[in-house]
Design an enzyme around this catalytic site. Structure first.
Site, PDB file in Angstrom:
ATOM      1  N   HIS A  65       8.225  -0.131  -4.370  1.00 39.86           N
ATOM      2  CA  HIS A  65       7.368  -0.093  -4.964  1.00 39.86           C
ATOM      3  C   HIS A  65       6.750  -1.228  -5.942  1.00 39.86           C
ATOM      4  O   HIS A  65       7.680  -2.258  -6.131  1.00 39.86           O
ATOM      5  CB  HIS A  65       7.056   0.829  -7.010  1.00 39.86           C
ATOM      6  CG  HIS A  65       6.757   2.454  -6.053  1.00 39.86           C
ATOM      7  ND1 HIS A  65       6.756   3.354  -7.313  1.00 39.86           N
ATOM      8  CD2 HIS A  65       7.468   2.900  -5.344  1.00 39.86           C
ATOM      9  CE1 HIS A  65       6.252   4.558  -6.831  1.00 39.86           C
ATOM     10  NE2 HIS A  65       6.726   4.522  -5.279  1.00 39.86           N
ATOM     11  N   GLU A  91       5.787  -2.403  -9.022  1.00 43.29           N
ATOM     12  CA  GLU A  91       5.952  -3.016  -9.459  1.00 43.29           C
ATOM     13  C   GLU A  91       7.824  -3.418  -9.590  1.00 43.29           C
ATOM     14  O   GLU A  91       8.323  -4.652 -10.249  1.00 43.29           O
ATOM     15  CB  GLU A  91       5.715  -2.389 -10.730  1.00 43.29           C
ATOM     16  CG  GLU A  91       3.883  -1.577 -11.041  1.00 43.29           C
ATOM     17  CD  GLU A  91       3.827  -0.436  -9.930  1.00 43.29           C
ATOM     18  OE1 GLU A  91       4.649  -0.197  -8.756  1.00 43.29           O
ATOM     19  OE2 GLU A  91       3.290   0.676 -10.885  1.00 43.29           O
ATOM     20  N   CYS A 133       4.687   4.370 -12.059  1.00 40.78           N
ATOM     21  CA  CYS A 133       5.322   5.578 -12.206  1.00 40.78           C
ATOM     22  C   CYS A 133       6.552   5.998 -13.093  1.00 40.78           C
ATOM     23  O   CYS A 133       6.737   4.540 -13.646  1.00 40.78           O
ATOM     24  CB  CYS A 133       6.190   6.167 -10.946  1.00 40.78           C
ATOM     25  SG  CYS A 133       7.158   5.069 -10.271  1.00 40.78           S
ATOM     26  N   CYS A 140       9.286   3.057 -12.260  1.00 38.24           N
ATOM     27  CA  CYS A 140       9.047   1.777 -12.689  1.00 38.24           C
ATOM     28  C   CYS A 140       8.560   1.342 -13.717  1.00 38.24           C
ATOM     29  O   CYS A 140       9.071  -0.125 -14.849  1.00 38.24           O
ATOM     30  CB  CYS A 140       7.807   1.535 -12.125  1.00 38.24           C
ATOM     31  SG  CYS A 140       7.949   0.739  -9.832  1.00 38.24           S
TER      32      CYS A 140
HETATM   33  O1  5HU Z   1       2.952   2.737  -9.295  1.00 40.06           O
HETATM   34  C1  5HU Z   1       2.722   2.588  -8.110  1.00 40.06           C
HETATM   35  N1  5HU Z   1       3.342   1.679  -7.100  1.00 40.06           N
HETATM   36  C2  5HU Z   1       3.491   1.897  -6.228  1.00 40.06           C
HETATM   37  O2  5HU Z   1       4.235   1.303  -5.094  1.00 40.06           O
HETATM   38  N2  5HU Z   1       2.871   3.360  -5.596  1.00 40.06           N
HETATM   39  C3  5HU Z   1       2.896   3.405  -3.929  1.00 40.06           C
HETATM   40  C4  5HU Z   1       4.135   4.319  -3.392  1.00 40.06           C
HETATM   41  C5  5HU Z   1       3.464   4.737  -2.030  1.00 40.06           C
HETATM   42  O3  5HU Z   1       3.306   3.214  -1.286  1.00 40.06           O
HETATM   43  C6  5HU Z   1       2.199   4.951  -2.676  1.00 40.06           C
HETATM   44  C7  5HU Z   1       1.349   5.784  -3.124  1.00 40.06           C
HETATM   45  O4  5HU Z   1       1.217   6.794  -1.933  1.00 40.06           O
HETATM   46  P1  5HU Z   1       0.367   8.122  -1.846  1.00 40.06           P
HETATM   47  O5  5HU Z   1      -0.937   7.382  -3.068  1.00 40.06           O
HETATM   48  O6  5HU Z   1       0.109   8.290  -0.278  1.00 40.06           O
HETATM   49  O7  5HU Z   1       1.283   9.089  -3.093  1.00 40.06           O
HETATM   50  O8  5HU Z   1       2.034   3.534  -3.600  1.00 40.06           O
HETATM   51  C8  5HU Z   1       3.345   3.972  -6.317  1.00 40.06           C
HETATM   52  C9  5HU Z   1       3.063   4.107  -7.584  1.00 40.06           C
HETATM   53  C10 5HU Z   1       2.476   5.273  -8.156  1.00 40.06           C
HETATM   54  O9  5HU Z   1       3.395   6.422  -8.070  1.00 40.06           O
HETATM   55 ZN    ZN Z   2       7.041   3.201  -9.379  1.00 39.95          ZN
END
Ligand code: 5HU
Ligand code: ZN
Length: 159
Positions: free
Chosen positions: A77, A79, A103, A106
């Site tokens: 992710h 963050e 999430c 993170c």
């Molecule tokens: O806080 C976040 N930070 C973050 O980088 N992500 C990323 C993980 C995935 O590559 C994408 C989420 O994918 P999707 O919306 O298709 O479920 O975003 C997702 C979140 C939240 O879940």
């Molecule tokens: Zn995250």
């Protein structure tokens, strides 16, 4: 007299988070993050992507199917990447700007490294248990969070 239409600190840092998100290979959700200190110095940045050395042409980018065959087990992710990308001392009392509310995984990393404030743009997964857990932990740990207040300022970059 000084120029008056300069961007605010919040716009500057969220703008950098948005620019970082443009590096993401995720076809569905591109996330960017920017960490700053209390003196408005940028400490680190990141976006969501596959771990270093894991070929993002080979790794899956889909959302469904068997766990080993979709992105969720693998993608790092934004963050977390911005925390791990930091090359300085520690992140105590720093602020993280993220284009998406962090999430729960993170959120744990944010708390544990001492970041004290989260500024987020989208909260599109607010109804999910992951985000509810993030907010519960932030509340308990004393990490403040606030939405970015967009002012409608448009910036076009000819890259
Ligand atoms: O806080 C976040 N930070 C973050 O980088 N992500 C990323 C993980 C995935 O590559 C994408 C989420 O994918 P999707 O919306 O298709 O479920 O975003 C997702 C979140 C939240 O879940
Ligand atoms: Zn995250």
């Amino acid at each position: 007299m000084k120029r008056t239409d300069y961007i605010s600190w919040d716009q500057y840092f969220m703008g950098i988070a948005m620019m970082s998100a443009e590096r993401s290979k995720d076809p569905s959700t591109q996330v960017g993050a920017c960490i700053v200190d209390k003196n408005n110095r940028i400490l680190s940045m990141g976006y969501n992507g596959m771990p270093a050395g894991c070929d993002d042409d080979t790794m899956p980018w889909g959302k469904s199917g068997a766990p080993l065959d979709n992105k969720y087990f693998y993608v790092c992710h934004a963050e977390l990447n911005s925390i791990l990308n930091y090359r300085g001392g520690n992140l105590k009392d720093a602020i993280i700007y993220s284009t998406l509310f962090p999430c729960n995984e993170c959120a744990k990393a944010i708390i544990q490294c001492g970041i004290k404030e989260v500024v987020y743009m989208s909260d599109k997964y607010a109804m999910t248990e992951s985000t509810i857990a993030s907010k519960k932990m932030f509340d308990m740990a004393g990490v403040a969070y606030r939405p970015f207040e967009a002012k409608g300022r448009k910036i076009t970059l000819n890259l």
